[in-house]
Write an enzyme that holds these catalytic residues in place. Sequence first.
Site, PDB file in Angstrom:
ATOM      1  N   TYR A  53       0.759  -1.240  -0.071  1.00 53.57           N
ATOM      2  CA  TYR A  53       0.008  -0.032  -0.046  1.00 53.57           C
ATOM      3  C   TYR A  53       0.924   1.432   0.165  1.00 53.57           C
ATOM      4  CZ  TYR A  53      -4.203  -2.666   1.109  1.00 53.57           C
ATOM      5  OH  TYR A  53      -5.159  -3.765   0.919  1.00 53.57           O
ATOM      6  N   SER A 215     -14.107  -4.409  -0.121  1.00 51.65           N
ATOM      7  CA  SER A 215     -14.769  -3.467  -1.203  1.00 51.65           C
ATOM      8  C   SER A 215     -16.244  -3.751  -0.826  1.00 51.65           C
ATOM      9  CB  SER A 215     -14.466  -3.969  -2.563  1.00 51.65           C
ATOM     10  OG  SER A 215     -15.102  -3.178  -3.412  1.00 51.65           O
ATOM     11  N   LEU A 217     -18.659  -1.643  -0.415  1.00 48.42           N
ATOM     12  CA  LEU A 217     -19.519  -0.920  -1.294  1.00 48.42           C
ATOM     13  C   LEU A 217     -19.411  -1.101  -2.862  1.00 48.42           C
ATOM     14  CD1 LEU A 217     -19.482   2.572   0.669  1.00 48.42           C
ATOM     15  CD2 LEU A 217     -20.698   0.565   1.054  1.00 48.42           C
ATOM     16  N   GLY A 219     -16.706  -0.595  -4.672  1.00 51.57           N
ATOM     17  CA  GLY A 219     -15.906   0.510  -5.344  1.00 51.57           C
ATOM     18  C   GLY A 219     -16.790   1.777  -5.567  1.00 51.57           C
ATOM     19  N   LEU A 221     -20.158   1.750  -5.925  1.00 51.39           N
ATOM     20  CA  LEU A 221     -21.382   1.391  -6.485  1.00 51.39           C
ATOM     21  C   LEU A 221     -22.530   1.339  -5.713  1.00 51.39           C
ATOM     22  CD1 LEU A 221     -22.218   0.796  -9.504  1.00 51.39           C
ATOM     23  CD2 LEU A 221     -22.151  -1.412  -8.954  1.00 51.39           C
ATOM     24  N   LEU A 222     -22.446   0.907  -4.334  1.00 48.50           N
ATOM     25  CA  LEU A 222     -23.503   0.699  -3.527  1.00 48.50           C
ATOM     26  C   LEU A 222     -23.646   1.794  -2.517  1.00 48.50           C
ATOM     27  CD1 LEU A 222     -22.773  -3.078  -2.607  1.00 48.50           C
ATOM     28  CD2 LEU A 222     -24.834  -2.262  -4.203  1.00 48.50           C
ATOM     29  N   GLY A 223     -22.869   2.999  -2.874  1.00 55.46           N
ATOM     30  CA  GLY A 223     -22.847   4.004  -1.942  1.00 55.46           C
ATOM     31  C   GLY A 223     -23.494   5.399  -2.160  1.00 55.46           C
TER      32      GLY A 223
END
Length: 332
Positions: A53, A215, A217, A219, A221-223
């Site tokens: 990271y 993930s 959400l 990326g 999409l579900l937020g």
Amino acid sequence: MEYTQLGRTGLKVSRIVLGTMNFGPQTDEADSHAIMDAALAAGVNFFDTANVYGWGENKGRTEEIVGSWFAQGGGRRDKTVLATKVYGNMGADGEVWPNHDRLSALNIRRAVDASLKRLNTDHIDLYQFHHVDRHTPWDEIWQAIDVLVQQGKVLYAGSSNHAGWHIAQANEAAARRGSLGLVSEQCLYNLAERRAEMEVIPAAESYGLGVIPWSPLHGGLLGGAVRKEREGGGGARTNGGRSAGALANSAIRAQIEAYEDLLDKHGLQPGEVALAWLLTRPGVTGPIVGPRTSEQLDSALRAVELELSEELLSALEEIFPATGPSPEAFAW
């Protein structure tokens, strides 16, 4: 905050996992420290990172930010269950050199010492294999981990992005050695991506692994992606993430619109419901949230206290139907 055991272990961890992937690339050190302080103050004790990271020429930077936070003292390290990962190439200056990646005993030994230095600690609570190594036998991997456990550098081992049969292979090999084996699996799992329910989660449950979804959400999409798009704030992440451009697919757009319309009727926030839904799933220890701001952390924390009605859960199942477990999903 609610806590649960990590798989079959006696280790207690929070039901929200603080993901640190944005620390460095998108969130500077001071703000990253503030988010970690806020998470710890809210009772989040499970922090997840990885040696790669920071990415590119800055790989390792995220671990350094976590390490500088530990260095401030105040019981920060003692209160934190620290998870990091090994697999990606960590050669200096982008150099690709043999044995600086994957899961050979040599690289595991090298990588753990480098992570400990960056993290400013003497041990890693959960050391995770970031990906499957198809070229290294499990006996070699477990030999390396057993040595690290004996040295006190690692307490538990976990996997990430492993198939169900990889989990079985790993823990059968560990059992032959008298080792504890994998205690967790970090996998892609959310309302919009449920393939893990076919084999990965059943294998994890059978072998006593805690499931840590990444993930949650999908990326973004579900937020509230459609709502944000209409408000001019962009939909799912457009930075090349997993769901970039997903709303251009008419079937996916219709699904997300139905999801957001349903939650509007209940007065609920899409991102919080997506996290709360994962907390209802069998085998799930807690989803990884990767806040870039303190406000995003606050939203994730609210999900722990959110109770979803049976009516809402049934409606979500209609919008995002399960594939079903194996072998039924394949055969009958």
